[in-house]
Motif scaffolding. Structure first.
Motif, PDB file in Angstrom:
ATOM      1  N   VAL A 105       0.861  -1.190   0.000  1.00 54.40           N
ATOM      2  CA  VAL A 105       0.000   0.000   0.000  1.00 54.40           C
ATOM      3  C   VAL A 105       0.895   1.237   0.000  1.00 54.40           C
ATOM      4  O   VAL A 105       1.309   1.722   1.043  1.00 54.40           O
ATOM      5  CB  VAL A 105      -0.955   0.008   1.207  1.00 54.40           C
ATOM      6  N   SER A 106       1.166   1.737  -1.193  1.00 54.57           N
ATOM      7  CA  SER A 106       2.030   2.905  -1.349  1.00 54.57           C
ATOM      8  C   SER A 106       1.272   4.154  -1.763  1.00 54.57           C
ATOM      9  O   SER A 106       1.613   5.259  -1.361  1.00 54.57           O
ATOM     10  CB  SER A 106       3.132   2.613  -2.371  1.00 54.57           C
ATOM     11  N   ASP A 161      -4.517   0.962  -4.453  1.00 52.75           N
ATOM     12  CA  ASP A 161      -3.699  -0.234  -4.644  1.00 52.75           C
ATOM     13  C   ASP A 161      -4.548  -1.497  -4.706  1.00 52.75           C
ATOM     14  O   ASP A 161      -4.225  -2.434  -5.451  1.00 52.75           O
ATOM     15  CB  ASP A 161      -2.645  -0.319  -3.543  1.00 52.75           C
ATOM     16  N   LEU A 162      -5.652  -1.548  -3.948  1.00 53.58           N
ATOM     17  CA  LEU A 162      -6.567  -2.680  -4.089  1.00 53.58           C
ATOM     18  C   LEU A 162      -7.210  -2.697  -5.471  1.00 53.58           C
ATOM     19  O   LEU A 162      -7.578  -3.755  -5.984  1.00 53.58           O
ATOM     20  CB  LEU A 162      -7.643  -2.630  -3.014  1.00 53.58           C
ATOM     21  N   HIS A 219      -5.679  -2.195  -8.202  1.00 52.95           N
ATOM     22  CA  HIS A 219      -4.779  -2.973  -9.068  1.00 52.95           C
ATOM     23  C   HIS A 219      -5.068  -4.466  -8.914  1.00 52.95           C
ATOM     24  O   HIS A 219      -5.089  -5.214  -9.895  1.00 52.95           O
ATOM     25  CB  HIS A 219      -3.325  -2.700  -8.692  1.00 52.95           C
ATOM     26  N   VAL A 220      -5.276  -4.901  -7.680  1.00 50.86           N
ATOM     27  CA  VAL A 220      -5.552  -6.313  -7.409  1.00 50.86           C
ATOM     28  C   VAL A 220      -6.883  -6.719  -8.035  1.00 50.86           C
ATOM     29  O   VAL A 220      -6.987  -7.766  -8.685  1.00 50.86           O
ATOM     30  CB  VAL A 220      -5.565  -6.580  -5.888  1.00 50.86           C
ATOM     31  N   ALA A 221      -7.898  -5.881  -7.839  1.00 51.57           N
ATOM     32  CA  ALA A 221      -9.227  -6.209  -8.353  1.00 51.57           C
ATOM     33  C   ALA A 221      -9.216  -6.352  -9.872  1.00 51.57           C
ATOM     34  O   ALA A 221      -9.776  -7.307 -10.430  1.00 51.57           O
ATOM     35  CB  ALA A 221     -10.227  -5.143  -7.918  1.00 51.57           C
ATOM     36  N   ARG A 222      -8.567  -5.406 -10.540  1.00 49.03           N
ATOM     37  CA  ARG A 222      -8.547  -5.460 -12.011  1.00 49.03           C
ATOM     38  C   ARG A 222      -7.699  -6.635 -12.514  1.00 49.03           C
ATOM     39  O   ARG A 222      -8.061  -7.302 -13.486  1.00 49.03           O
ATOM     40  CB  ARG A 222      -8.038  -4.132 -12.564  1.00 49.03           C
ATOM     41  N   ALA A 223      -6.564  -6.873 -11.856  1.00 47.43           N
ATOM     42  CA  ALA A 223      -5.714  -7.980 -12.282  1.00 47.43           C
ATOM     43  C   ALA A 223      -6.396  -9.327 -12.056  1.00 47.43           C
ATOM     44  O   ALA A 223      -6.185 -10.283 -12.821  1.00 47.43           O
ATOM     45  CB  ALA A 223      -4.386  -7.939 -11.530  1.00 47.43           C
ATOM     46  N   SER A 224      -7.226  -9.411 -11.018  1.00 47.73           N
ATOM     47  CA  SER A 224      -7.890 -10.671 -10.662  1.00 47.73           C
ATOM     48  C   SER A 224      -9.260 -10.807 -11.286  1.00 47.73           C
ATOM     49  O   SER A 224      -9.866 -11.895 -11.229  1.00 47.73           O
ATOM     50  CB  SER A 224      -8.020 -10.774  -9.136  1.00 47.73           C
ATOM     51  N   ALA A 267      -1.439  -5.379   1.990  1.00 51.02           N
ATOM     52  CA  ALA A 267      -2.828  -5.822   1.907  1.00 51.02           C
ATOM     53  C   ALA A 267      -2.848  -7.114   1.101  1.00 51.02           C
ATOM     54  O   ALA A 267      -2.178  -7.218   0.058  1.00 51.02           O
ATOM     55  CB  ALA A 267      -3.708  -4.771   1.242  1.00 51.02           C
ATOM     56  N   ALA A 268      -3.593  -8.103   1.578  1.00 52.85           N
ATOM     57  CA  ALA A 268      -3.598  -9.410   0.921  1.00 52.85           C
ATOM     58  C   ALA A 268      -4.976 -10.046   1.017  1.00 52.85           C
ATOM     59  O   ALA A 268      -5.779  -9.703   1.893  1.00 52.85           O
ATOM     60  CB  ALA A 268      -2.553 -10.335   1.556  1.00 52.85           C
ATOM     61  N   THR A 269      -5.229 -10.965   0.105  1.00 53.44           N
ATOM     62  CA  THR A 269      -6.453 -11.771   0.168  1.00 53.44           C
ATOM     63  C   THR A 269      -6.070 -13.203   0.541  1.00 53.44           C
ATOM     64  O   THR A 269      -5.013 -13.706   0.137  1.00 53.44           O
ATOM     65  CB  THR A 269      -7.205 -11.754  -1.170  1.00 53.44           C
TER      66      THR A 269
END
Length: 327
Positions: free
Chosen positions: A220-221, A227-228, A230-235, A277-279
């Motif tokens: 989280v920068s 930053d989440l 990025h995760v949502a779109r990548a996943s 931050a992680a899932t």
């Protein structure tokens, strides 16, 4: 060589090679460093896959010398880079540093910065392997960090799955609160100012998350929501953040009251804390992590981040190239 007295006081007087000799003098030894500074490259013993990440810190963008001492700048340069290695689930091993500055920069300032680099390297458990120096119009540090996965697969941004839970380790909102305080000409609360100067990275928690089965992770920068995203779109999923899951520290409440900024906005959109931050699959969140949401199927509008099951109307975080953006 010691600055002061009759010795050189600026980089122009000291010279590049004398500066390099001073910066690498008596670097701590490590079994993983097979060859340290002195040749065209260092040699680091790594097991299996190597994780590499680079960040650049520019004076006036990432730090201000009237806000941060040279030791703080050195520590921050290491911390923000090692956080990226942690976010891949890797064990950080070493950093190399590119440093540029005007010729009239005081030698003492640079040596204090170098001490900050060494201090944070020791805190993070990494080796300072060397780097490069050059002249420039402003102080700039480019740090490359390296780490090993110790035989594990990397934890990528693209692994979040519906049904996973969202958790974080570290601090959120503290650095943004510190920036608010400093921007208004104050130096307190000291706790948030210190975090703005030197982020408190949850060292070691990246590997902890990986061993616990984290399906995705991010440093989280630029802000939690950004930053989440990025995760949502990548996943290809939606990530729903629950504001009720956060316990707002009294220090952030104080800053929020003084600046008329809702402290939950600092938590959700403030950057530079370098928390992780992680899932995780349900039931696998490790000790030291706080659950703050869930992963769902992508919403009707496509993959993205929700706050309390609704779209977030504000700016989710920092973007260097957004018009008017500034730290």
């Amino acid at each position: 060589m010691s600055p002061g007295g009759n010795g050189p006081t600026t980089l122009a007087e000291l010279g590049e090679f004398a500066l390099i000799a001073e910066l690498v003098r008596d670097l701590p030894a490590s079994d993983e460093v097979l060859l340290g500074p002195g040749d065209d490259g260092a040699v680091l013993a790594v097991g299996g896959s190597v994780v590499v990440s680079t960040d650049v810190l520019v004076e006036g963008v990432h730090f201000r010398r009237d806000w941060s001492g040279p030791g703080d700048v050195g520590r921050k340069a290491v911390a923000v880079n090692v956080a990226d290695i942690e976010a891949m689930g890797a064990r950080p091993q070493g950093v190399v540093v590119g440093f540029s500055a005007p010729g009239d920069t005081e030698v003492r300032w640079v040596l204090d910065l170098a001490r900050g680099l060494r201090t944070e390297c020791a805190e993070a458990g990494v080796n300072l392997l060397g780097g490069d120096t050059t002249r420039a119009k402003e102080v700039t540090l480019s740090v490359t960090a390296l780490g090993t996965l110790d035989g594990r697969a990397p934890v990528r941004r693209s692994g979040a799955r519906p049904g996973d839970v969202l958790a974080y380790a570290g601090r959120l909102g503290w650095a943004a609160a510190g920036l608010l305080v400093l921007g208004r000409g104050f130096r307190s609360p000291r706790a948030v100012v210190d975090v703005q100067r030197v982020p408190v990275v949850p060292y070691g928690q990246g590997a902890v998350a990986a061993r616990a089965g984290a399906s995705s992770m991010v440093d989280v920068s630029d802000g939690l929501l950004a930053d989440l995203g990025h995760v949502a779109r990548a996943s290809g999923v939606s990530i729903d953040v629950s504001t009720d899951a956060f316990e707002i520290p009294e220090t952030l409440e104080t800053v929020g009251a003084a600046t008329r900024v809702d402290p939950i906005l600092l938590v959700l959109t403030g950057g530079e804390d370098h928390a992780l931050a992680a899932t995780f699959p349900p039931g696998s969140v490790p000790e030291g992590w706080t659950t703050i949401g869930a992963v769902t199927e992508a919403a009707e509008g496509g993959p993205g981040v929700l706050v309390d099951s609704s779209s977030f109307a504000g700016v989710p975080g920092f973007d260097h190239f957004r018009p008017g953006a500034r730290r």
